[in-house]
Structure formats: C-alpha cells, structure tokens
Scaffold this motif. Structure first.
Motif, PDB file in Angstrom:
ATOM      1  N   GLY A 132       0.705  -1.475   0.059  1.00 26.92           N
ATOM      2  CA  GLY A 132      -0.119  -0.265   0.049  1.00 26.92           C
ATOM      3  C   GLY A 132       1.083   1.294  -0.072  1.00 26.92           C
ATOM      4  N   CYS A 133       2.068   0.989   0.123  1.00 28.59           N
ATOM      5  CA  CYS A 133       3.098   2.282  -0.427  1.00 28.59           C
ATOM      6  C   CYS A 133       3.417   3.395   0.725  1.00 28.59           C
ATOM      7  CB  CYS A 133       2.733   2.985  -1.836  1.00 28.59           C
ATOM      8  SG  CYS A 133       1.630   4.077  -1.894  1.00 28.59           S
ATOM      9  N   GLY A 134       2.722   2.935   2.255  1.00 32.05           N
ATOM     10  CA  GLY A 134       2.908   3.694   3.487  1.00 32.05           C
ATOM     11  C   GLY A 134       4.385   3.566   3.831  1.00 32.05           C
TER      12      GLY A 134
ATOM     13  N   TYR B 232       9.530  -2.078  -6.556  1.00 30.06           N
ATOM     14  CA  TYR B 232       8.511  -1.733  -6.181  1.00 30.06           C
ATOM     15  C   TYR B 232       7.311  -1.234  -5.648  1.00 30.06           C
ATOM     16  CZ  TYR B 232      13.348  -2.883  -5.257  1.00 30.06           C
ATOM     17  OH  TYR B 232      15.031  -3.452  -5.344  1.00 30.06           O
ATOM     18  N   VAL B 233       5.486  -2.154  -5.990  1.00 26.58           N
ATOM     19  CA  VAL B 233       4.117  -1.229  -6.476  1.00 26.58           C
ATOM     20  C   VAL B 233       3.979  -0.712  -5.392  1.00 26.58           C
ATOM     21  CG1 VAL B 233       3.185  -1.373  -7.515  1.00 26.58           C
ATOM     22  CG2 VAL B 233       4.792  -3.002  -8.567  1.00 26.58           C
ATOM     23  N   GLY B 234       3.274   0.635  -5.592  1.00 24.99           N
ATOM     24  CA  GLY B 234       3.161   0.952  -4.570  1.00 24.99           C
ATOM     25  C   GLY B 234       1.428   1.738  -4.882  1.00 24.99           C
ATOM     26  N   ILE B 235      -0.248   0.965  -4.127  1.00 28.36           N
ATOM     27  CA  ILE B 235      -1.261   1.319  -5.239  1.00 28.36           C
ATOM     28  C   ILE B 235      -1.788   1.974  -3.525  1.00 28.36           C
ATOM     29  CG2 ILE B 235      -3.048   0.357  -5.328  1.00 28.36           C
ATOM     30  CD1 ILE B 235      -1.166  -2.317  -6.711  1.00 28.36           C
ATOM     31  N   THR B 236      -2.395   2.827  -3.912  1.00 31.17           N
ATOM     32  CA  THR B 236      -3.064   3.886  -3.102  1.00 31.17           C
ATOM     33  C   THR B 236      -4.237   4.605  -3.783  1.00 31.17           C
ATOM     34  OG1 THR B 236      -2.694   5.386  -1.476  1.00 31.17           O
ATOM     35  CG2 THR B 236      -1.584   5.813  -2.948  1.00 31.17           C
ATOM     36  N   GLU B 237      -4.863   5.291  -2.825  1.00 34.71           N
ATOM     37  CA  GLU B 237      -6.093   4.772  -3.448  1.00 34.71           C
ATOM     38  C   GLU B 237      -6.102   7.455  -2.312  1.00 34.71           C
ATOM     39  OE1 GLU B 237      -9.712   6.396  -1.380  1.00 34.71           O
ATOM     40  OE2 GLU B 237      -9.081   5.400   0.135  1.00 34.71           O
ATOM     41  N   PRO B 238      -6.756   8.356  -2.983  1.00 32.55           N
ATOM     42  CA  PRO B 238      -7.164   9.279  -2.199  1.00 32.55           C
ATOM     43  C   PRO B 238      -7.062  10.236  -1.088  1.00 32.55           C
ATOM     44  CG  PRO B 238      -7.782   9.567  -4.753  1.00 32.55           C
ATOM     45  CD  PRO B 238      -7.529   8.897  -4.293  1.00 32.55           C
ATOM     46  N   GLY B 239      -8.253   8.907  -0.797  1.00 31.65           N
ATOM     47  CA  GLY B 239      -8.892   9.366   0.843  1.00 31.65           C
ATOM     48  C   GLY B 239      -7.725   8.259   1.518  1.00 31.65           C
TER      49      GLY B 239
ATOM     50  N   SER C 191       0.873   7.409   3.014  1.00 32.66           N
ATOM     51  CA  SER C 191       2.164   7.879   2.398  1.00 32.66           C
ATOM     52  C   SER C 191       3.054   7.696   1.252  1.00 32.66           C
ATOM     53  CB  SER C 191       3.554   9.469   2.840  1.00 32.66           C
ATOM     54  OG  SER C 191       2.044  10.724   3.302  1.00 32.66           O
ATOM     55  N   PRO C 192       3.164   7.750  -0.185  1.00 37.54           N
ATOM     56  CA  PRO C 192       4.259   6.576  -0.016  1.00 37.54           C
ATOM     57  C   PRO C 192       5.545   6.888  -0.086  1.00 37.54           C
ATOM     58  CG  PRO C 192       2.814   8.267  -1.637  1.00 37.54           C
ATOM     59  CD  PRO C 192       2.862   8.418  -0.461  1.00 37.54           C
ATOM     60  N   ASN C 193       6.219   5.777   0.784  1.00 34.74           N
ATOM     61  CA  ASN C 193       7.922   5.674   0.871  1.00 34.74           C
ATOM     62  C   ASN C 193       8.576   6.179  -0.867  1.00 34.74           C
ATOM     63  OD1 ASN C 193       9.402   2.594   0.101  1.00 34.74           O
ATOM     64  ND2 ASN C 193       7.295   2.064   0.874  1.00 34.74           N
TER      65      ASN C 193
END
Length: 461
Positions: free
Chosen positions: A191-193, A218-225, A231-233
């Motif tokens: 989730g990239c945090g 190193y894939v980070g998958i997130t959404e605006p909420g 926060s993406p590392n």
C-alpha cells in the motif's frame, strides 16, 4: 520547516498536458481537480511525517500549494511551502519527484479518460455481471496506463499487507521477509506507506542488490482517501493511484501472484475480509492463490486472534485459504515461491495473463464504493444467516468504515460531528469483532505510536 518555493520538471513521466487538463487541475471548485491533486501531492511530499491525521495537519496543509505551469517545452510544477524533508541540499528527492508526476498522471487519466468516458458507463438495463466487468476494465486501464502491467515478465509480484502502526520488531521482521523474497527474484508491492508497507520493500532492495538484480519492482498502490495517512515511501518505483478503496483492493489481487499479510489494524482486517470473500466465492474455488499470514514470535497471539475470528465468522473453509508461518522469513519466501509456481502453471494451462488475473471472479458486492456514513454503517448486514463470501463483503465494509473514522478526512469529520459509528448484528458476529478490535486498540495498532486513540466505533449487540 518548509521550502518557500521550488520549481519541478519531470524527468520521464508525463511531460505534456492539454490546456483543458491544465485548467481542470487549476480549478478549485467542487467539480475541479485542484483539491484532489493538492492533497495527494502534499502526502507525497510529506512522506517523512510521523502523523496519520490529515485533519490535525490542516494548518501546514493550508499553507502548502502546488500550481501547474504550462511552458512551450512541456509542464513544470511550482511548489509553495512544501515540507523540507522532501529535499536534499535544495533539490527534491528523485523518487519523490517521480511520485508527484505519477499522481498527476493518474488523476488526469482517471478523470478525463475513465470517469468522463462513455465507454465505461453502463446503462440502467445493464446486468450486475456487465457492470462488474466494466469496473474490472477500469482497474485494468488505470494499471496499464501506469505501466504496472508488464507483458512477458516472469518474476512474481508479491503483495504485502500490514499495518502502518507496528512495533520495531514487527517492522524488522517484515524487512527480513522482503529480503528473502528479493533473494529469490520476487518483486514486492504494498500500500506504499510506512510500517509493514515499507519494511518488505526495504528488505527486497537488499536481496535484489545481492543478486545484482537491477530491475527490481517496488509497486505502491494507493487511493486519494488514504494517501494522507499512508504517504508513499520513496522506495516505491511504480506508484499508481486508484480512485477509491474498492478499485485499489481489486488492483492488488488482479496484478499480484500471491499475498503476505503482516500484523496490522482495522485496514489489514478489511483487506483480509476482502481477499477471503473473493476466494470463498464458488467460482474461484479452483484458482490457486497463495496467501500467508506471518510475523515474529511476538505476533503469534495476534494471528491466533485473527484466525479465531475468521473461523468463528466465516468458517473452516476460509481458514483453509491461508497458511500461518511464525518467525521464519525464509520459509515464508519458500512457500510463496512454491505457490507462485502453481499460479504460473495454472495460468498457462488456462491461457490467462500472467500480469493480470482475469479469471478471478469479483462480484459487484466487492466493487461498489462504500460510503462510511452513520446511516450506512448502521444498516450493514452483520448476521450469520448469509453466504460466507457475502458476510465477508459486509465485514469488509464495517472495517472500511472504521479505517475512514481513524485516518480519512471525511470519516474523521463525520465522527467528530455525530459521534462514533454504531455497528449492529448477531452476537455471534458482532461480539468476536468487538473483541478483535479491542485487542487491536490495546496493541496500539489503530494509530501511529505516540498517538492517543479514541475509538470511532461502538459495538451494539
């Protein structure tokens, strides 16, 4: 501390925009995109923050601004009062620069090519199956546009789930697992945090380096909420932003080849319910999908509680969908590698894409966005007399509402205005859920260390 002004240009991603797109991104009205872009950009720049409360950081956020400048040679971003942790000697960290333009790319694409595109809009006469297929197509198009789907690559992508609020011991353990995955050539997505989302990536970088693997993903998958709380590392080298949590979760399971779950809080419980609900669907019974729950010895009790909750609510069949491996990073990696080999063989035999799991059936129950209001949370069907995969979908919504009340702006404000969400249901469902949540609170898994947690929910049996 902040950097008063900085002008940033892209190195590779998204070099040009149309005037229409630029105007949409500058538009601060309700129908404009500036606020969404600003919020996501601030989260990317604020990756060194020790807070997961966007509302509490509002003063710093209000001082920040980002503007798009269109030049003849392309576009640049003007940053005002950006967090100084994102800079080294006055220069924006390269990975953070790439994340900023990935945010821009995905927001523009989602709003102009997906939301406003008639080919993705179903009619009133459309069946649930047709609507479900369209929602999956949206996820596919966003991932493809972000270049996450790689045709012809054989290395497995392992998604790692877990909490952003974990102990140092659990964080170090997640690094050790990531290291073992990297040694065996597997790539990592999260989730990239921070926390259990950062640890596996950090470990995998060392494993890849020892094998002289220069193409590690190193894939980070997130959404605006959720991006403001997670926060993406900067280790993430492929960032993609989906429009909502449901599409984010579908992106995880469609593009990966196996999932490892580390200790976590309500968000991790939501992810587990989502995954088990899909795997329990009769149409997915024969599809191989390796799932491993793992943590250090100190996390044994946590997984015992999770396993007991799953057994009580969803039954033995759900418990058979995963392995629990305690304090053995190498074994986790070995078992995941075996599982991915089965996935590879199955997809070859069934002519399914290795980069996107088309065969997995995901019902509309798991795709329709859930808005966590007091009314919607109170109406959730948390009764035992329903199919296990449907119950899992409703439990997923309940945990999703708690996540919103913990860390999402709209959820936090809703709870502050109207009090905690009230969850009703059968005692056989709601009481074990209450005990699980209570244990997460005691173990400080709901907020980052040092933060005082006030429950945003109330269990009403």
């Amino acid at each position: 501390m902040t950097v008063k002004h900085a002008r940033i240009s892209p190195k590779k991603a998204l070099r040009v925009l149309s005037r229409h797109e630029v105007n949409r991104l500058k538009d601060a009205t309700q129908s404009g995109l500036h606020e969404v872009f600003k919020r996501c950009a601030y989260a990317v720049l604020n990756c060194g923050s020790q807070s997961d409360d966007y509302v509490a950081d509002r003063d710093d956020y209000n001082e920040f601004d980002i503007q798009i400048i269109q030049l003849d040679r392309g576009i640049v971003l003007d940053l005002f009062n950006a967090p100084d942790d994102a800079f080294v000697d006055g220069e924006l960290i390269y990975g953070i620069r790439e994340h900023l333009f990935a945010v821009l790319r995905d927001i523009v694409y989602t709003h102009d090519e997906i939301i406003n595109n008639t080919k993705f809009i179903t009619s009133n006469e459309s069946s649930d199956q047709e609507e479900s297929e369209q929602l999956t197509n949206i996820v596919f198009h966003i991932l493809r546009n972000a270049n996450v789907l790689r045709y012809g690559e054989s290395s497995g992508l392992v998604i790692c789930w877990g909490g952003h609020s974990i102990s140092r011991e659990e964080y170090d353990y997640s690094k050790r697992v990531g290291y073992q995955l990297g040694l065996r050539g597997m790539d990592v997505g999260t989730g990239c945090g921070p926390g259990a989302m950062k640890g596996p990536m950090k470990g995998a970088t060392i494993g890849h380096a020892k094998q002289h693997n220069k193409t590690g993903r190193y894939v980070g998958i997130t959404e605006p909420g959720i991006i403001a709380a997670e926060s993406p590392n900067p280790i993430v080298n492929e960032l993609v932003i989906l429009p909502d949590i449901e599409k984010r979760l579908e992106a995880f399971v469609r593009c990966c080849h196996g999932i490892i779950v580390f200790p976590g809080g309500a968000g991790t419980a939501e992810e587990i319910q989502y995954l088990l609900g899909i795997l329990l669907h009769p149409k997915n019974k024969d599809i191989p999908f390796p799932v491993i729950f793992s943590g250090p010895e100190s996390a044994r009790e946590y997984f015992t509680q999770i396993d007991a909750f799953i057994g009580t609510t969803l039954g033995k069949e759900a418990q058979e969908k995963y392995q629990i491996i305690i304090d053995d990073p190498a074994q986790v990696s070995i078992e995941m590698n075996k599982g991915i080999q089965k996935v590879t063989q199955f997809r070859r035999e069934n002519s399914d894409a290795f980069y996107f799991n088309w065969m997995l059936n995901i019902d509309k129950e798991f795709q329709t966005p859930f808005i966590p209001t007091h009314e919607n949370m109170g109406k959730l069907n948390l009764n035992e007399h329903q199919e296990p995969h449907i119950l899992a979908a409703n439990l997923r919504r309940a945990f999703s509402g708690i996540v919103a009340g913990n860390v999402k702006e709209e959820g936090i404000l809703e709870v502050r205005a109207k009090g905690p969400f009230k969850l009703h249901g059968d005692a056989s469902i709601i009481e074990p859920m209450g005990k699980l949540l209570e244990s997460m609170v005691k173990q400080q898994r709901m907020k980052l260390p040092g933060s005082h947690y006030v429950p945003c929910y109330e269990i009403v049996s």
